[in-house]
Structures are given as C-alpha cells and as structure tokens.
Write an enzyme that holds these catalytic residues in place. Sequence first.
Site: not given
Ligand code: 13P
Length: 260
Positions: A13, A15, A100, A102, A172, A178, A218
């Site tokens: 992803n 982002k 997601h 976010e 997640e 992150g 992560s």
């Molecule tokens: P990170 O691997 O940067 O923690 O992000 C995970 C994520 O949100 C994947 O959709």
Amino acid sequence: MSDTVRKPIIGGNWKMHKTVTEARSLALQTKHALVNVADRIEVVVCPPFGALGAVGEVLKGSKIFLGGQNCHWEEKGAFTGEISAPMLRDLGCRYCIVGHSERRHKFGEPDEWVCRKAHALHLHGLAPIVCIGETLEERESGTTKDVVRGQILGSLKDVSTEQMLKTVIAYEPVWAIGTGKTATPDEAQEVHAFIRNILIDVYGLEVALRIRIQYGGSVKPESMVELMAQPDIDGALVGGASLEASSFAKIVSFDTGGES
Ligand code: 13P
C-alpha cells in the site's frame, strides 16, 4: 500460515506517496525484484490513483496485480474527488483496499460505507481487501475483540459465500501502523484466529478456512518469517516497507530467506 489451500497474498500500500515518475520507477524495480516469486505468492501493489495507469503499464506481462486504495460505491455521478469500481477495473485493477484505518479515522468512514464499497467492487469484478483493526485506546481498554467483531460484521454484511471467497481481510492494528511497533506474532495470531472464528460462524468451516487474512502494521523483512509461521496469518499488507523495491521483495520472498 497453515498448510491449507490459502495462497499467501502480500500487498504493497503506497498510500499518498510517489509521483507518476517515481511510481513508474518503483513499479519497474519491484517487477524486476519479484520476477521469480509471483507463482507461489500473490502480490498486489496499490499506488495512488494518479499513478495507477502508469504502474499498470509497467506491470503488464508480470504476475503482480494492481489494486486501488479506496473507491466510491456508485458507478458514476457527482462525487468530486472520488473514483468508482468500474473506473478502477478499467485501469486494470484486480483488487482494492477498503476501510483502511486512515480512511476510517482521518476521513470518518463508517462500516456501512466500507460494506457498500465492498459490494460495489464485487459487482464489478474486483476483490476487496477489507481492513479492520483496533486503536491503542481500544486495545488498552480491552475492547479489541468487540471492535474487530463489529467491523467484520458491519463491513461484510450480506456478502455472499462466493464473494467472501474472493474477499481478503487485512487485520491492521492502528497502533502498529507506521509506528515501527509490529504486533508480536502471538498478538496478531490471537486476533487472526478470532477473526477466522467469526468467519466460521457466518460462513461455515470449509469456507472460512479458504479466506485469506493479512496482517498489516510496520511489517519488515525481519518480522515476516515469524508472522507467516502463524496458522491464521496468510500474508501481509505493507505500507512503508513497500516503498523500496528491495525491502518489499525481501518481504515477499520471506520463505526463501529474501532470495526471489
Ligand atoms: P506500515 O507498514 O507503514 O506500518 O503501514 C501499514 C499499512 O497501513 C498498510 O495498509
């Protein structure tokens, strides 16, 4: 991962990272780095919308699938800033992330929207990657399982068995995204097993054993072997570490010590 019929699925992803030029270059590097692994493991990359066309062109002829990061549930209309499932399909997407954290937390998306999006994707021949996961406060207050149960049931309402077999779930935990703080393999497995039990209740054992559940938060090359050794972890959804072809390739080739 258990020895069932579930083929591991690993997604990148990206982002809101990478211009079209940068995305083309990352896609090319990723394609080269993964030339030998795509048969054993399903790989999906989800660039930002503006780069989908360019990345799709680069990935042509490879076995890496293209995915969107979000969509609207309507086919078209007055929804400024949105993209629909048939548009994603037209760009060559096979998958699309929905729900997601976010989107849920920064843009206020409720389960009901995630569910509508999942249905729209199925209608247009795309497979949703449905994300769920608890926040730190929810984990600390001991409500992880209630939150996860609510998200699963709310986001997958009226999804048929046939559609469910094509759906991927990504667990997640928000506190691990992150932050550099991966859930331990045991912590992740506990929630994955809980999710599978919900799927057993709703869809029956045989179907539930065929549904893939990714872990995200992560994920790094070093954490993959142990995560994937868990019986209910069937892949990963990778953010930061998918922005470098070399680290993403190491994650994808976790079972050969990073050699693709
Ligand atoms: P990170 O691997 O940067 O923690 O992000 C995970 C994520 O949100 C994947 O959709």
